[in-house]
Design an enzyme around this catalytic site. Sequence first.
Site, PDB file in Angstrom:
ATOM      1  N   VAL A  43      86.575  28.180  74.887  1.00 54.35           N
ATOM      2  CA  VAL A  43      86.012  29.310  74.135  1.00 54.35           C
ATOM      3  C   VAL A  43      85.534  30.403  75.089  1.00 54.35           C
ATOM      4  O   VAL A  43      85.751  31.594  74.859  1.00 54.35           O
ATOM      5  CB  VAL A  43      84.864  28.845  73.216  1.00 54.35           C
ATOM      6  CG1 VAL A  43      84.249  30.030  72.477  1.00 54.35           C
ATOM      7  CG2 VAL A  43      85.373  27.813  72.213  1.00 54.35           C
ATOM      8  N   CYS A  44      84.894  29.995  76.174  1.00 54.42           N
ATOM      9  CA  CYS A  44      84.381  30.967  77.144  1.00 54.42           C
ATOM     10  C   CYS A  44      85.509  31.806  77.746  1.00 54.42           C
ATOM     11  O   CYS A  44      85.363  33.017  77.960  1.00 54.42           O
ATOM     12  CB  CYS A  44      83.632  30.248  78.258  1.00 54.42           C
ATOM     13  SG  CYS A  44      82.208  29.309  77.691  1.00 54.42           S
ATOM     14  N   THR A  45      86.640  31.168  78.012  1.00 50.18           N
ATOM     15  CA  THR A  45      87.777  31.891  78.583  1.00 50.18           C
ATOM     16  C   THR A  45      88.266  32.977  77.635  1.00 50.18           C
ATOM     17  O   THR A  45      88.549  34.107  78.052  1.00 50.18           O
ATOM     18  CB  THR A  45      88.910  30.914  78.916  1.00 50.18           C
ATOM     19  OG1 THR A  45      88.436  29.963  79.874  1.00 50.18           O
ATOM     20  CG2 THR A  45      90.124  31.636  79.483  1.00 50.18           C
TER      21      THR A  45
END
Length: 220
Positions: A43-45
Amino acid sequence: MLLLGDIFPDFTAETNFGTLKFHEWLGDSWAVLFSHPADFTPVCTTEVGKMAVLKPEFEKRGVKILAISCDSVESHKKWIKDICAFAEFSADRFPFPIIGDESRELAKKLGMIDPDEKDKDGLPLTCRAVFVIGPDRRLKLSILYPATTGRNFTELLRVIDSLQLTMNKKVATPVDWQPGDACMVLPNIKEEELATLFPKGVTKKAMPSGIDYLRYTPQP
């Protein structure tokens, strides 16, 4: 805990762009400071990649971008290659700093720690916090998301449009407002002030209470 209207604390941190002194870096700009739980996570990517793509839209609004996670700067530099591959963005043009905060010291200071999320060593991770800071260095917006929910940064642009408009004009923005839509007259504006403050006119929506509090005006 930071509250709306508080002066955002100054700090010095290491980033992929070198040492950053927050108040000096902020200058007279707006800023978005957003945290993510960990590097090399799905998700962070997607989030950091989206922010890289949207940076020109933030620049149009005079807004700088700053990210933070509990990983090292060296980790960030390696992760940026993956971010840019996902976002189809040139890795040598990655456009904003990411703070390394392995000690969690800054994340704790800013209230970003998620007590339910831990890394492989059992250490707490940052939640998905979003802070919008104004040129007066005061906190204008604070949103906390859990680690499992990715943020909508297009919505963040809409919110910033509202913040910048309502900071300078005596209006509020209604539900689902988009730039260019009608705004609402603030409740504390007196009837005799309407013609002077809102030369484009004011329309009212009648309510069963008989109170004229739903007052609309074209966006100033």
